[in-house]
Design a protein around this motif. Structure first.
Motif, PDB file in Angstrom:
ATOM      1  N   PHE A   1     -90.697 -97.525  12.100  1.00  0.00           N
ATOM      2  CA  PHE A   1     -90.538 -98.706  13.657  1.00  0.00           C
ATOM      3  C   PHE A   1     -89.717 -98.270  14.070  1.00  0.00           C
ATOM      4  CE2 PHE A   1     -90.313-101.494  17.746  1.00  0.00           C
ATOM      5  CZ  PHE A   1     -91.489-101.300  18.470  1.00  0.00           C
ATOM      6  N   GLU A   2     -88.088 -98.581  13.308  1.00  0.00           N
ATOM      7  CA  GLU A   2     -86.964 -98.455  13.465  1.00  0.00           C
ATOM      8  C   GLU A   2     -86.067 -96.933  14.018  1.00  0.00           C
ATOM      9  OE1 GLU A   2     -82.456-100.228  11.217  1.00  0.00           O
ATOM     10  OE2 GLU A   2     -84.106-100.991  10.963  1.00  0.00           O
ATOM     11  N   ASN A   3     -86.842 -95.915  12.830  1.00  0.00           N
ATOM     12  CA  ASN A   3     -86.446 -95.172  12.842  1.00  0.00           C
ATOM     13  C   ASN A   3     -86.939 -94.406  14.060  1.00  0.00           C
ATOM     14  OD1 ASN A   3     -85.079 -92.055  12.451  1.00  0.00           O
ATOM     15  ND2 ASN A   3     -86.842 -91.310  11.884  1.00  0.00           N
ATOM     16  N   ILE A   4     -88.379 -94.554  14.817  1.00  0.00           N
ATOM     17  CA  ILE A   4     -88.553 -94.146  16.442  1.00  0.00           C
ATOM     18  C   ILE A   4     -88.154 -94.638  17.425  1.00  0.00           C
ATOM     19  CG2 ILE A   4     -91.304 -94.531  17.615  1.00  0.00           C
ATOM     20  CD1 ILE A   4     -93.050 -94.031  15.098  1.00  0.00           C
TER      21      ILE A   4
ATOM     22  N   VAL B   1     -92.510 -88.699  25.524  1.00  0.00           N
ATOM     23  CA  VAL B   1     -91.379 -88.388  24.358  1.00  0.00           C
ATOM     24  C   VAL B   1     -91.500 -89.617  23.367  1.00  0.00           C
ATOM     25  CG1 VAL B   1     -89.164 -89.715  23.431  1.00  0.00           C
ATOM     26  CG2 VAL B   1     -89.362 -88.228  25.780  1.00  0.00           C
ATOM     27  N   LEU B   2     -92.438 -90.539  23.452  1.00  0.00           N
ATOM     28  CA  LEU B   2     -92.819 -91.868  21.889  1.00  0.00           C
ATOM     29  C   LEU B   2     -94.110 -91.147  21.615  1.00  0.00           C
ATOM     30  CD1 LEU B   2     -92.382 -94.177  21.005  1.00  0.00           C
ATOM     31  CD2 LEU B   2     -93.894 -95.611  22.748  1.00  0.00           C
ATOM     32  N   GLY B   3     -94.701 -90.646  22.119  1.00  0.00           N
ATOM     33  CA  GLY B   3     -96.252 -89.793  22.056  1.00  0.00           C
ATOM     34  C   GLY B   3     -95.413 -88.662  21.030  1.00  0.00           C
ATOM     35  N   TYR B   4     -94.967 -87.987  21.213  1.00  0.00           N
ATOM     36  CA  TYR B   4     -94.401 -86.603  20.455  1.00  0.00           C
ATOM     37  C   TYR B   4     -93.728 -87.275  18.832  1.00  0.00           C
ATOM     38  CZ  TYR B   4     -90.886 -82.938  19.073  1.00  0.00           C
ATOM     39  OH  TYR B   4     -90.148 -82.017  18.544  1.00  0.00           O
ATOM     40  N   ILE B   5     -92.451 -88.410  19.226  1.00  0.00           N
ATOM     41  CA  ILE B   5     -92.171 -88.909  17.991  1.00  0.00           C
ATOM     42  C   ILE B   5     -92.954 -89.296  16.688  1.00  0.00           C
ATOM     43  CG2 ILE B   5     -90.286 -90.484  17.575  1.00  0.00           C
ATOM     44  CD1 ILE B   5     -88.266 -90.343  20.324  1.00  0.00           C
ATOM     45  N   CYS B   6     -93.303 -90.242  18.031  1.00  0.00           N
ATOM     46  CA  CYS B   6     -94.746 -90.594  16.678  1.00  0.00           C
ATOM     47  C   CYS B   6     -95.511 -89.501  16.142  1.00  0.00           C
ATOM     48  CB  CYS B   6     -95.814 -91.893  17.250  1.00  0.00           C
ATOM     49  SG  CYS B   6     -95.010 -93.242  17.864  1.00  0.00           S
ATOM     50  N   TRP B   7     -96.338 -88.510  16.972  1.00  0.00           N
ATOM     51  CA  TRP B   7     -96.642 -87.538  16.276  1.00  0.00           C
ATOM     52  C   TRP B   7     -96.331 -86.931  14.788  1.00  0.00           C
ATOM     53  CZ3 TRP B   7    -101.733 -85.931  15.832  1.00  0.00           C
ATOM     54  CH2 TRP B   7    -102.210 -84.478  15.527  1.00  0.00           C
ATOM     55  N   ASN B   8     -94.624 -87.005  15.079  1.00  0.00           N
ATOM     56  CA  ASN B   8     -93.282 -86.282  14.091  1.00  0.00           C
ATOM     57  C   ASN B   8     -93.401 -86.632  13.051  1.00  0.00           C
ATOM     58  OD1 ASN B   8     -93.550 -83.380  15.111  1.00  0.00           O
ATOM     59  ND2 ASN B   8     -91.676 -83.728  16.400  1.00  0.00           N
TER      60      ASN B   8
ATOM     61  N   LEU C   1     -93.479-100.999  25.239  1.00  0.00           N
ATOM     62  CA  LEU C   1     -92.415 -99.950  25.132  1.00  0.00           C
ATOM     63  C   LEU C   1     -91.877 -98.692  25.843  1.00  0.00           C
ATOM     64  CD1 LEU C   1     -90.115 -99.933  23.116  1.00  0.00           C
ATOM     65  CD2 LEU C   1     -90.939 -98.468  21.307  1.00  0.00           C
ATOM     66  N   THR C   2     -92.645 -98.207  27.007  1.00  0.00           N
ATOM     67  CA  THR C   2     -93.017 -97.030  27.365  1.00  0.00           C
ATOM     68  C   THR C   2     -92.734 -97.499  29.202  1.00  0.00           C
ATOM     69  OG1 THR C   2     -95.025 -96.316  27.968  1.00  0.00           O
ATOM     70  CG2 THR C   2     -93.582 -95.589  25.973  1.00  0.00           C
ATOM     71  N   GLU C   3     -93.255 -98.943  29.098  1.00  0.00           N
ATOM     72  CA  GLU C   3     -93.637 -99.607  30.166  1.00  0.00           C
ATOM     73  C   GLU C   3     -93.828 -98.891  31.337  1.00  0.00           C
ATOM     74  OE1 GLU C   3     -90.330-101.025  31.869  1.00  0.00           O
ATOM     75  OE2 GLU C   3     -89.040-102.318  30.098  1.00  0.00           O
TER      76      GLU C   3
END
Length: 131
Positions: free
Chosen positions: A31-34, A14-21, A4-6
């Motif tokens: 997943f859709e919200n992420i 950012v993706l790590g931060y979002i997933c953690w929260n 996803l982040t390529e």
């Protein structure tokens, strides 16, 4: 996450931060919200600025790439959809490659280098057509 982040460092962060929260104590993942949050972060902190700094020709080229059904598009197809000559497109291609916005995937083909940038471009195109 890597797909996803390529490999784009800011996107990984950012993706790590979002997933953690997002997962919290329960460990549930929406997943859709992420993806929505991920797109908003990239748009707000990176893509809006890139888009606003681009010339109209740059935008035409990027839009042609984003609207292609395949992830790679032939230079000839970009020329046909934008009406830009080969010599002029060569200059824009070099500049977009240098900025890291596109990447040369094989001889005579280009692709967007930034994660989910095609989705951003499509939203911009729809928004601009509404105005």
């Amino acid at each position: 996450m890597a797909v996803l982040t390529e490999g784009y460092p800011f996107a990984v962060q950012v993706l790590g931060y979002i997933c953690w929260n997002q997962t919290g104590i329960s460990g549930d993942v929406d997943f859709e919200n992420i993806i929505k949050q991920f797109d908003l972060f990239l748009e707000d902190y990176v893509y809006d600025k890139l888009w606003s700094d681009m010339s109209e020709r740059d935008r035409q080229i990027i839009t042609a790439i984003a609207n292609n059904t395949d992830s790679n598009i032939k230079i000839k197809a970009i020329m046909e959809s934008t009406g830009i000559s080969s010599s002029l497109l060569s200059n824009y291609r070099k500049r977009l490659l240098g900025k890291g916005i596109v990447k040369a995937t094989s001889y005579g083909k280009l692709a967007l280098a930034l994660p989910r940038f095609a989705e951003f471009v499509k939203r911009q195109y729809m928004f601009e057509n509404l105005l």
